[in-house]
Design a protein around this motif. Structure first.
Motif, PDB file in Angstrom:
ATOM      1  N   ILE A 278       0.846  -1.193   0.000  1.00 48.06           N
ATOM      2  CA  ILE A 278       0.000   0.000   0.000  1.00 48.06           C
ATOM      3  C   ILE A 278       0.881   1.242   0.000  1.00 48.06           C
ATOM      4  CG2 ILE A 278      -1.818   1.238   1.217  1.00 48.06           C
ATOM      5  CD1 ILE A 278      -2.628  -1.447  -0.049  1.00 48.06           C
ATOM      6  N   LEU A 279       0.681   2.094  -0.997  1.00 51.90           N
ATOM      7  CA  LEU A 279       1.430   3.332  -1.131  1.00 51.90           C
ATOM      8  C   LEU A 279       0.583   4.519  -0.657  1.00 51.90           C
ATOM      9  CD1 LEU A 279       3.130   2.810  -4.624  1.00 51.90           C
ATOM     10  CD2 LEU A 279       3.916   2.114  -2.355  1.00 51.90           C
ATOM     11  N   PRO A 280       1.192   5.673  -0.409  1.00 54.69           N
ATOM     12  CA  PRO A 280       0.418   6.838   0.052  1.00 54.69           C
ATOM     13  C   PRO A 280      -0.730   7.206  -0.882  1.00 54.69           C
ATOM     14  CG  PRO A 280       2.756   7.226   0.378  1.00 54.69           C
ATOM     15  CD  PRO A 280       2.650   5.934  -0.361  1.00 54.69           C
TER      16      PRO A 280
ATOM     17  N   THR B  25       3.805 -16.478  -2.618  1.00 50.33           N
ATOM     18  CA  THR B  25       3.935 -16.036  -1.225  1.00 50.33           C
ATOM     19  C   THR B  25       4.466 -14.606  -1.106  1.00 50.33           C
ATOM     20  OG1 THR B  25       6.173 -16.995  -1.153  1.00 50.33           O
ATOM     21  CG2 THR B  25       4.328 -18.403  -0.447  1.00 50.33           C
ATOM     22  N   ALA B  26       5.064 -14.070  -2.175  1.00 55.67           N
ATOM     23  CA  ALA B  26       5.646 -12.729  -2.094  1.00 55.67           C
ATOM     24  C   ALA B  26       4.591 -11.650  -1.928  1.00 55.67           C
ATOM     25  CB  ALA B  26       6.480 -12.454  -3.348  1.00 55.67           C
ATOM     26  N   ALA B  27       3.321 -11.979  -2.230  1.00 59.19           N
ATOM     27  CA  ALA B  27       2.260 -10.971  -2.159  1.00 59.19           C
ATOM     28  C   ALA B  27       1.460 -11.048  -0.866  1.00 59.19           C
ATOM     29  CB  ALA B  27       1.319 -11.132  -3.361  1.00 59.19           C
ATOM     30  N   GLU B  28       1.754 -12.006   0.010  1.00 59.63           N
ATOM     31  CA  GLU B  28       0.927 -12.173   1.211  1.00 59.63           C
ATOM     32  C   GLU B  28       0.985 -10.943   2.112  1.00 59.63           C
ATOM     33  OE1 GLU B  28       2.245 -15.707   3.091  1.00 59.63           O
ATOM     34  OE2 GLU B  28       1.426 -17.066   1.555  1.00 59.63           O
ATOM     35  N   ALA B  29       2.144 -10.334   2.242  1.00 60.58           N
ATOM     36  CA  ALA B  29       2.259  -9.155   3.106  1.00 60.58           C
ATOM     37  C   ALA B  29       1.437  -7.995   2.560  1.00 60.58           C
ATOM     38  CB  ALA B  29       3.731  -8.746   3.229  1.00 60.58           C
ATOM     39  N   GLY B  30       1.425  -7.829   1.234  1.00 61.72           N
ATOM     40  CA  GLY B  30       0.648  -6.752   0.630  1.00 61.72           C
ATOM     41  C   GLY B  30      -0.837  -6.944   0.807  1.00 61.72           C
ATOM     42  N   VAL B  31      -1.308  -8.191   0.754  1.00 66.87           N
ATOM     43  CA  VAL B  31      -2.745  -8.464   0.954  1.00 66.87           C
ATOM     44  C   VAL B  31      -3.145  -8.112   2.383  1.00 66.87           C
ATOM     45  CG1 VAL B  31      -4.501 -10.261   0.975  1.00 66.87           C
ATOM     46  CG2 VAL B  31      -2.768 -10.249  -0.841  1.00 66.87           C
ATOM     47  N   LEU B  32      -2.326  -8.494   3.349  1.00 61.01           N
ATOM     48  CA  LEU B  32      -2.632  -8.153   4.743  1.00 61.01           C
ATOM     49  C   LEU B  32      -2.584  -6.635   4.974  1.00 61.01           C
ATOM     50  CD1 LEU B  32      -0.616 -10.973   6.552  1.00 61.01           C
ATOM     51  CD2 LEU B  32      -3.100 -10.839   6.228  1.00 61.01           C
ATOM     52  N   GLU B  33      -1.639  -5.970   4.331  1.00 59.41           N
ATOM     53  CA  GLU B  33      -1.499  -4.527   4.501  1.00 59.41           C
ATOM     54  C   GLU B  33      -2.700  -3.774   3.948  1.00 59.41           C
ATOM     55  OE1 GLU B  33       1.892  -1.085   3.527  1.00 59.41           O
ATOM     56  OE2 GLU B  33       2.069  -3.127   2.739  1.00 59.41           O
TER      57      GLU B  33
END
Length: 490
Positions: free
Chosen positions: A95-97, A123-131
């Motif tokens: 997530i960007l500003p 798996t590289a996108a899991e953090a972005g989905v949670l964010e």
């Protein structure tokens, strides 16, 4: 049927998702950001859901009068018009500003916002989905537009909203059923050959020309709203955008195409895709409006574009834009007509209309020219009239006699329309010169009122219709047996 607008920052995969939903590669897709600039609509299918999907330009935080700011305003207008917004973020980038700013804008402008985290494969996108939870738009849907993953979850989210819109539409439907009185001319022999445009089969018009000729401005003037992105910059339009509207009582679907430069000057990959998209629009259109700039008309590229439309068999209307800036209009119009007849003889008689997309001058004449060109493009001539005409034409100017043997034109019929195509049965068609074919084509234009439209004329030998003409005669088997017997006493 509801409308779904796909919005988000540049290069998050909106056009890829749009193409996935409509099942075709309609929108241009490239790795570089900002490829999409206009609003593109398509009929989407997801399971048993049918809806209209809108691909929008990438949202950028610009509020001046620059091109990104104008693209942003056009996207915000689509958000206000749509029933549901699908806000797409990049799960790999996080997530960007700008995502936070636009999430707040969507809360204010649209009641139904669905958050989708695209590029979520692996798996590289899991953090972005949670964010994405922090945007406050509910649970993010992990998607992969490139691989078609996550569309089932999108279907389950859209289904209750679709049911609600269907119930509302049923409640607002008039009590008396609307009867469709349109009849397909192909199934009714009593109807005339010309089939007028209907809402189900509208008149298809493509506007083509060089960059900065004013194509998008002209279409905005025709439909009466700023639907397409315009500006002083050349080459703003990239996709071939279609807009449906009622043009003076005629159901019309008009295509805005990217400006076509000389092939040698087209180096950028996106521009190559844009030109190819415009060429496809010409092939799907029925009438092609070749838009010229009054200041520099009939450049070499204009002639190539007009010739392309003629070779594709499309009805052609030539429109000269920016006519409001001309001072000596009578002299300019005289020069334009002379240049048109001299440089484009294959379109002899095609309408030449002067317009001003900025002031709206001449738009009524343009509509009349387009409708007339479409009617001529669909024209059918009875066979009896054709053969009487052919007899008069050959009597006035007989075909040549190569080697002392006269070429006889025996019979003529119309084989097709859209554009009109005719077949002439004759002897020795391979020896008939092209000049005589042009003589017949020009006669068809003049005598049957078919100016400007492409006319196809094929010469056929009657031997092609008789498969037994050149076959050697064979002796019947019973006669062969009789001839094979030796006479008595031999």
């Amino acid at each position: 049927m509801f409308t779904l607008a796909i919005v988000g920052r540049p290069n998050v995969g909106k056009s890829t998702l749009f193409n996935r939903l409509v099942g075709k590669r309609l929108a241009l897709v490239d790795d570089q950001p900002g490829v999409t600039r206009d609003l593109r609509e398509g009929e989407a299918r997801l399971g048993d859901l049918r809806f209209t999907v809108i691909d929008t330009a990438g949202l950028e935080d610009a509020r001046d009068d620059s091109l990104p700011a104008r693209m942003r305003r056009l996207t915000e207008r689509a958000v206000e018009m749509a029933d549901i917004c699908l806000f797409v973020v990049d799960a790999r980038a996080g997530i960007l500003p700008d995502d936070r700013v636009f999430a707040e804008i969507l809360r204010r402008k649209n009641a139904h916002v669905i958050l989708a985290a695209n590029k979520a494969e692996g798996t590289a996108a899991e953090a972005g989905v949670l964010e994405a939870w922090e945007l406050g738009l509910g649970e993010p849907l992990p998607l992969s537009a490139e691989h078609g993953e996550g569309l089932g979850d999108l279907f389950h989210v859209l289904t209750p909203l679709a049911d609600a819109y269907a119930a509302r539409a049923a409640a607002e439907e008039p009590e008396e059923p609307v009867t469709d009185l349109t009849v397909d001319a192909e199934t009714d022999a009593d109807l005339p050959a010309y089939r007028a445009p209907t809402p189900q089969r509208p008149l298809q018009v493509a506007v083509v020309g060089r960059p900065n000729a004013g194509k998008s401005t002209l279409i905005n003037a025709l439909i009466g709203e700023d639907r397409l992105l315009t500006g002083p910059e050349a080459g703003i339009t990239r996709d071939a955008i279609s807009v449906s509207f009622d043009w003076g009582g005629t159901p019309t679907r008009i295509f805005d195409t990217a400006g076509m430069r000389k092939k040698a000057r087209v180096q950028d990959k996106v521009e190559k895709l844009s030109v190819a998209d415009g060429l496809r629009a010409v092939k799907f259109a029925e009438v092609v409006v070749v838009l010229l700039d009054a200041a520099i008309p009939f450049e070499q590229q204009d002639l190539r574009i007009a010739d392309l439309a003629e070779r594709e068999g499309r009805a052609v209307v030539v429109a000269v834009n920016k006519w409001d800036a001309e001072t000596d209009r009578q002299g300019k119009l005289r020069d334009l007509k002379e240049a048109f007849e001299r440089l484009l003889p294959q379109l002899r008689g095609a309408p030449l209309v002067t317009v001003s997309a900025l002031t709206g001058r001449g738009l009524d004449r343009l509509q009349d020219a387009v409708v007339k060109a479409h009617e001529v493009w669909n024209r059918r001539v009875p066979t009896a009239r054709l053969n009487r005409w052919l007899a008069d034409m050959t009597a006035a100017h007989p075909p040549p006699a190569p080697g002392g043997r006269r070429i006889r034109l025996r019979y003529m019929t119309q084989a097709k329309t859209r554009p009109p195509g005719f077949v002439v049965m004759c002897s020795h068609p391979d020896k008939l010169p092209a000049s005589y074919t042009r003589y017949l084509v020009n006669g068809l234009r003049d005598d049957f009122d078919m100016p400007g439209t492409p006319i196809r004329l094929w010469m056929r030998s009657q031997s092609e219709q008789n498969p037994y003409k050149d076959r050697k005669k064979s002796t019947p088997s019973r006669l062969r047996k009789h001839l094979g017997k030796k006479p008595p006493g031999a």
